[in-house]
Scaffold this motif. Structure first.
Motif, PDB file in Angstrom:
ATOM      1  N   VAL A 171      38.023  23.695  58.291  1.00  0.00           N
ATOM      2  CA  VAL A 171      37.629  24.495  59.831  1.00  0.00           C
ATOM      3  C   VAL A 171      38.557  25.491  59.987  1.00  0.00           C
ATOM      4  CG1 VAL A 171      37.712  24.042  62.155  1.00  0.00           C
ATOM      5  CG2 VAL A 171      36.962  22.277  60.801  1.00  0.00           C
ATOM      6  N   THR A 174      36.937  28.207  57.613  1.00  0.00           N
ATOM      7  CA  THR A 174      35.794  28.922  58.133  1.00  0.00           C
ATOM      8  C   THR A 174      36.098  29.800  59.540  1.00  0.00           C
ATOM      9  OG1 THR A 174      34.832  26.575  57.263  1.00  0.00           O
ATOM     10  CG2 THR A 174      33.352  28.392  58.654  1.00  0.00           C
ATOM     11  N   ALA A 175      36.861  29.428  60.196  1.00  0.00           N
ATOM     12  CA  ALA A 175      37.014  30.024  61.672  1.00  0.00           C
ATOM     13  C   ALA A 175      37.677  31.670  61.154  1.00  0.00           C
ATOM     14  CB  ALA A 175      38.091  29.232  62.527  1.00  0.00           C
ATOM     15  N   LEU A 177      37.222  33.037  58.491  1.00  0.00           N
ATOM     16  CA  LEU A 177      35.810  33.890  58.230  1.00  0.00           C
ATOM     17  C   LEU A 177      35.248  34.621  59.129  1.00  0.00           C
ATOM     18  CD1 LEU A 177      34.614  31.669  54.962  1.00  0.00           C
ATOM     19  CD2 LEU A 177      35.812  33.874  54.834  1.00  0.00           C
ATOM     20  N   LEU A 178      34.867  33.574  60.307  1.00  0.00           N
ATOM     21  CA  LEU A 178      34.253  34.035  61.188  1.00  0.00           C
ATOM     22  C   LEU A 178      34.969  35.090  62.146  1.00  0.00           C
ATOM     23  CD1 LEU A 178      32.280  31.297  63.170  1.00  0.00           C
ATOM     24  CD2 LEU A 178      31.605  33.422  62.782  1.00  0.00           C
ATOM     25  N   LEU A 179      36.281  35.248  62.330  1.00  0.00           N
ATOM     26  CA  LEU A 179      36.954  36.190  62.896  1.00  0.00           C
ATOM     27  C   LEU A 179      36.985  37.341  62.136  1.00  0.00           C
ATOM     28  CD1 LEU A 179      40.378  34.016  63.898  1.00  0.00           C
ATOM     29  CD2 LEU A 179      38.391  34.876  65.343  1.00  0.00           C
ATOM     30  N   MET A 181      34.621  38.629  60.803  1.00  0.00           N
ATOM     31  CA  MET A 181      33.287  39.212  61.003  1.00  0.00           C
ATOM     32  C   MET A 181      33.310  40.425  62.177  1.00  0.00           C
ATOM     33  SD  MET A 181      31.099  37.876  58.810  1.00  0.00           S
ATOM     34  CE  MET A 181      32.197  37.066  57.559  1.00  0.00           C
ATOM     35  N   ASP A 185      29.837  46.038  60.672  1.00  0.00           N
ATOM     36  CA  ASP A 185      29.229  45.314  59.479  1.00  0.00           C
ATOM     37  C   ASP A 185      29.289  46.544  58.524  1.00  0.00           C
ATOM     38  OD1 ASP A 185      28.050  44.269  57.403  1.00  0.00           O
ATOM     39  OD2 ASP A 185      26.139  44.079  58.369  1.00  0.00           O
ATOM     40  N   ARG A 192      29.480  43.884  65.246  1.00  0.00           N
ATOM     41  CA  ARG A 192      29.489  42.310  65.633  1.00  0.00           C
ATOM     42  C   ARG A 192      30.591  41.792  66.261  1.00  0.00           C
ATOM     43  NH1 ARG A 192      28.116  40.160  59.724  1.00  0.00           N
ATOM     44  NH2 ARG A 192      29.996  41.427  59.047  1.00  0.00           N
ATOM     45  N   TYR A 193      30.433  40.996  67.473  1.00  0.00           N
ATOM     46  CA  TYR A 193      31.458  40.124  68.289  1.00  0.00           C
ATOM     47  C   TYR A 193      32.492  41.201  68.746  1.00  0.00           C
ATOM     48  CZ  TYR A 193      29.607  36.357  65.576  1.00  0.00           C
ATOM     49  OH  TYR A 193      28.637  35.582  65.121  1.00  0.00           O
ATOM     50  N   THR A 194      31.946  42.561  69.220  1.00  0.00           N
ATOM     51  CA  THR A 194      33.146  43.405  69.689  1.00  0.00           C
ATOM     52  C   THR A 194      33.142  43.416  71.239  1.00  0.00           C
ATOM     53  OG1 THR A 194      31.275  45.045  69.743  1.00  0.00           O
ATOM     54  CG2 THR A 194      32.824  45.177  67.865  1.00  0.00           C
ATOM     55  N   PHE A 195      32.170  42.598  71.597  1.00  0.00           N
ATOM     56  CA  PHE A 195      32.046  42.434  73.285  1.00  0.00           C
ATOM     57  C   PHE A 195      32.243  43.716  74.070  1.00  0.00           C
ATOM     58  CE2 PHE A 195      34.032  38.770  71.470  1.00  0.00           C
ATOM     59  CZ  PHE A 195      33.078  37.789  71.947  1.00  0.00           C
ATOM     60  N   GLU A 449      31.677  38.218  51.991  1.00  0.00           N
ATOM     61  CA  GLU A 449      30.699  38.626  52.677  1.00  0.00           C
ATOM     62  C   GLU A 449      29.965  39.501  51.928  1.00  0.00           C
ATOM     63  OE1 GLU A 449      30.191  40.222  56.352  1.00  0.00           O
ATOM     64  OE2 GLU A 449      28.370  39.526  56.898  1.00  0.00           O
TER      65      GLU A 449
END
Lengths: 501, 147
Positions: A171, A174-175, A177-179, A181, A185, A192-195, A449
Motif C-alpha cells: 500500500v 502504491t501510494a 507511486l501515486l504521489l 504522479m 506528465d 495532474r493532481y495540481t489542484f 511510469e
C-alpha cells in the motif's frame, strides 16, 4: 578502464586537500547527526543537503556520501550506549550491544562495532569497484522493458521485505507511486493532481517529503516520552576499548558472514541495510553453538549485523550508480541530491564520469578510515552529545528541517508540505504502515511510469514484451516469487481451514 | 474506548480505499489513451484501482481487530505542526528572527521538560547561530527582520 588505472585516477581525485576536507566534514557531521537519537542517515543527508549547494559536484558527493555512512556509524554508538537506536537499522546492534554496555563492556562493544563496520564497508567497496562498471556495461543493453521490470522488483522487494505487514508495505509503495504522479506528465504535458496550485506543477518536493515522513514524524512519536535511563552513560576510557584476544577470535567469522550477507542484500535494489542487519543477526543465532547467549551481550550479535549494514550501505551504491535505481530510501535521497548537482547516474556513468566514480570509491576508503580513527578517541564527545536533553534537541532539529527544506527552492510552500507529510508519517507509524517504501515509490514513480509507457509503445501495446526479453522475464519472475512468498502464510491458512472444515 | 467503535486498523484500511478512489475521481478528466499510447490518466487510474483492492483486503483482515489501542498525543502534535506552519508563514514577511523565535517557543512548549530559560536560551542560540550559518554563510535569501 581497469581496476588499477581506475584506482590511480580515484586517488588523484580524492586525495586532494579539498576532497579530504569535505570527506572529513562529511563523516564528522554524519557521525554527529547519527548519534542524535531519532534521526538516521536519511534525515542526515536531507538536512545537510543545503550545505552542499555551493560546492563542486565532486566535493558535494563525497561529503554527502560521508554524511550517509557516517550517520550509520553514529547510530550504532547511540544503540550501544543508550539502547536508543536512531533507526531500525541499528536496532539490531542494540540487542546485544546494550547488554554489553550494562556489563561495563561498552568500550569493547564500540571498538568491535567500529572495526567490523570498517571491515564490512571494505568488502563491499571491493565489490563495488569490480562489479559496478561491469553491471553498467551490461545495463547499456537494457531497454525500457528491463528498466521497468527491475524497478518493479525493487519496489516489491522494498514493500515485502520491510518489517511488518507486507501488504501494508505494498500500500505504501502504491501510494508513493501515486504521489509521484503529481505535477506535469512528461509525455503529454498534461498537469495532474495540481489542484490549480502553481507550486505543484514541478511535483512534490522530495526533501520536504523525506523530512516530513522521517524527521518530523519521528520527533512526533518521541516527543514528551521519557527517555530510557542513562545510568551507563559514563565516559569510556581509552583503556577499556581494547578487546581481548578471545573477543577478536569470536568476532572475525561473524564479521565475514555479515559482510557477505550485507553485500548481497545491498546489491538488490529495494532491500536496504535494515534487512541485511536482521538477516545477519538471525544467521549468527542459527549457526551459534549456544544461541541462548544472544541478547545478553554476545559479541557475535554486534559484529555480524554491523558488518552487514555497512557492507549493504556501500554495496547499495552499485545499483544506484549503475542503473540509477536506489537500493533503499536513504539511497533514494542521495540519488535526488546527485540529480540536484546535475549528476544523473546511468550505465554510462562509469565511462563518462570515470573520475567521479573512482574518486567517490577512493573517498569511501578514506572516509571509512577517518571514521575508524575519529570514532574511538571521540567516544567521550559522542557520549556528551547523547546527553543533550530532548527539550533542546527537538526544537533545534525542527528548526534545521525548516531551513533545510526552505533552502531547496527558497519556497515556504515546501515548508508547509513538511507538515502534511509529517502528519502522514505520524499516522502511518501509528497504524504500522512502513514509510520507507512510500518514499521508494515516490522516487521511482516517474521513471517507472515512463519506462512502462515507452515499453508498451515500442511493443505496440503487447504486454508480452516484458516476458519475451529474458532479463526482464528474470526480474519479473523474482517479483512474482516475492509476492508468492508474501501470500504463502495466507494460502496455507486457507488450506488448513479447508482441511479442518 | 467503547467496544462498538470501529478499530483503527479498519479506519486506516478505509482511508487507503478512499485515497485510491479520490485519485481515480480526480483523474476522470485526464486523457486515458490506449495501452499502446497511454494518456496521462492511465497509470494513475491503475494505481488507484490497486489501492482500493489492497485497502479492501486490509479492511477484511481488520474486521477481527479491536479498537485502536494507541491514542495520538494531540497537544504536542498541534504545537510542533503549528510551529512549522508559523515559521513558513512568518519567515518571508517578518523575517528570520521572529519566525525562528516563534518556532522554538512552539516546539519547546510541546516538551514538558523545557523551562522558560531553556527555551529563551535555545531560541537565542538558534536564531543567531542559524542566521550566521545559513544566511551569512550559505547565502540563503532571508532577511533578519523582514522588509
Amino acid at each position: 578502464m581497469d581496476l588499477i588505472s581506475g584506482l590511480a585516477l580515484g586517488i588523484e581525485t580524492a586525495i586532494t586537500y579539498e576532497a579530504l576536507l569535505f570527506c572529513l566534514i562529511g563523516v564528522t557531521v554524519g557521525m554527529f547527526i547519527g548519534v542524535l537519537p531519532g534521526i538516521g542517515p536519511l534525515a542526515a543527508v536531507a538536512m545537510t543537503l543545503p550545505i552542499t549547494y555551493h560546492l563542486q559536484p565532486m566535493s558535494a558527493l563525497i561529503m554527502l556520501a560521508g554524511i550517509f555512512y557516517g550517520a550509520q556509524y553514529g547510530g550504532s554508538t547511540a544503540s550501544i550506549l543508550l539502547n536508543l537506536p536512531g533507526t531500525s537499522t541499528t536496532a539490531v546492534t542494540a540487542i546485544d550491544g546494550y547488554p554489553m554496555a550494562k556489563q561495563g563492556r561498552a568500550g569493547v562493544a564500540l571498538f568491535i562495532t567500529t572495526l567490523t563496520s570498517f571491515f564490512g564497508g571494505c568488502v563491499a567497496i571491493v565489490l563495488l569497484m569490480s562489479f559496478a562498471p561491469a553491471l553498467g556495461k551490461m545495463a547499456l543493453a537494457f531497454s525500457s522493458a528491463e528498466y521497468f521490470s527491475i524497478m518493479l522488483l525493487g519496489l516489491i522487494a522494498a514493500a515485502t521485505m520491510a518489517l511488518g505487514s507486507p501488504l501494508k508495505g505494498m500500500v505504501s509503495v502504491t501510494a508513493g507511486l501515486l504521489l509521484a504522479m503529481v505535477g506535469m506528465d512528461t509525455t503529454s504535458g498534461e498537469l495532474r493532481y495540481t489542484f490549480g496550485i502553481l507550486e505543484l506543477q514541478d511535483g512534490l518536493n522530495l526533501v520536504a517529503m523525506a523530512m516530513g515522513l522521517f524527521g518530523v514524524a519521528e520527533i512526533l512519536s518521541n516527543v514528551g516520552k521519557p527517555r530510557p535511563t542513562d545510568g551507563h552513560l559514563k565516559t569510556v576510557r581509552l583503556r577499556e576499548l581494547m578487546p581481548t584476544r578471545q573477543d577478536l577470535a569470536q568476532c572475525y567469522k561473524p564479521a565475514m558472514r555479515g559482510a557477505g550477507i550485507g553485500s548481497f542484500i545491498g546489491i538488490l535494489p529495494g532491500a536496504g541495510p535494515t534487512l541485511a542487519a536482521f538477516l545477519a543477526y538471525a544467521m549468527e543465532k542459527r549457526v551459534a553453538r549456544d544461541p541462548s547467549r544472544f541478547g545478553k551481550g554476545a559479541i557475535e550479535g554486534i559484529s555480524a549485523p554491523e558488518a552487514a549494514n555497512n557492507a549493504s550501505t556501500q554495496a547499495a551504491f552499485i545499483p544506484t550508480l549503475a542503473l540509477g535505481i536506489p537500493g533503499d530510501a536513504s539511497m533514494a535521497v542521495l540519488l535526488g541530491a546527485m540529480m540536484i548537482h546535475g549528476i544523473t547516474p546511468r550505465p554510462e556513468f562509469f565511462s563518462s564520469n570515470a573520475d567521479l566514480f573512482w574518486g567517490l570509491v577512493v573517498s569511501f576508503w578514506v572516509g571509512n578510515l577517518m571514521l575508524l580513527v575519529l570514532n574511538i578517541p571521540l567516544i567521550g564527545v559522542w557520549v556528551r552529545i547523547l546527553r543533550v536533553p530532548q527539550h533542546l534537541l527537538f526544537p533545534a532539529i525542527i528548526f534545521f528541517i525548516c531551513v533545510g527544506v526552505y533552502s531547496v527552492n527558497n519556497s515556504t510552500f515546501d515548508v508547509a508540505m513538511v507538515i502534511v507529510f509529517g502528519a502522514l508519517g505520524y499516522v502511518m507509524n501509528l497504524f504500522q504502515y512502513p514509510t520507507a517504501p512510500l518514499l521508494m515509490g515516490f522516487i521511482l514513480g516517474p521513471m517507472l511510469e515512463q519506462h512502462f509507457r515507452r515499453a508498451l509503445l515500442f511493443s505496440r501495446g503487447d504486454l508480452t514484451t516484458f516476458i519475451d526479453r529474458p532479463i526482464s522475464a528474470a526480474f519479473l519472475a523474482c517479483s512474482a516469487a516475492l509476492i508468492l512468498l508474501m501470500l504463502a502464510p495466507a494460502i496455507t491458512r486457507l488450506a488448513r481451514r479447508r482441511r479442518a472444515g | 474506548m467503547k467496544r462498538d467503535l470501529p478499530s483503527g486498523e479498519l479506519i486506516a484500511a478505509l482511508a487507503v480505499c478512499l485515497f485510491g478512489a479520490g485519485a481515480i475521481w480526480i483523474a476522470r478528466d485526464y486523457s486515458m489513451g490506449t495501452v499502446t499510447r497511454m494518456g496521462a490518466g492511465y497509470v494513475p487510474v491503475m494505481l488507484g484501482i490497486l489501492l482500493i483492492a489492497m485497502g479492501a483486503v486490509l479492511a477484511w483482515q481488520a474486521r477481527a481487530a479491536g479498537p485502536a489501542d494507541s491514542t495520538p498525543a494531540l497537544r504536542p502534535f498541534a504545537l510542533i505542526m503549528g510551529g512549522i506552519l508559523a515559521w513558513a508563514l512568518i519567515v518571508e514577511r517578518l523575517g528570520f528572527v521572529a519566525a525562528t523565535v516563534v518556532l522554538v517557543v512552539c516546539c519547546s512548549a510541546a516538551e514538558p521538560r523545557s523551562t522558560v530559560w531553556s527555551t529563551l536560551a535555545l531560541a537565542a542560540g538558534l536564531t543567531v547561530g542559524g542566521y550566521l550559518l545559513f544566511v551569512t554563510g550559505l547565502n540563503i535569501p532571508l532577511s533578519a527582520f523582514g522588509d
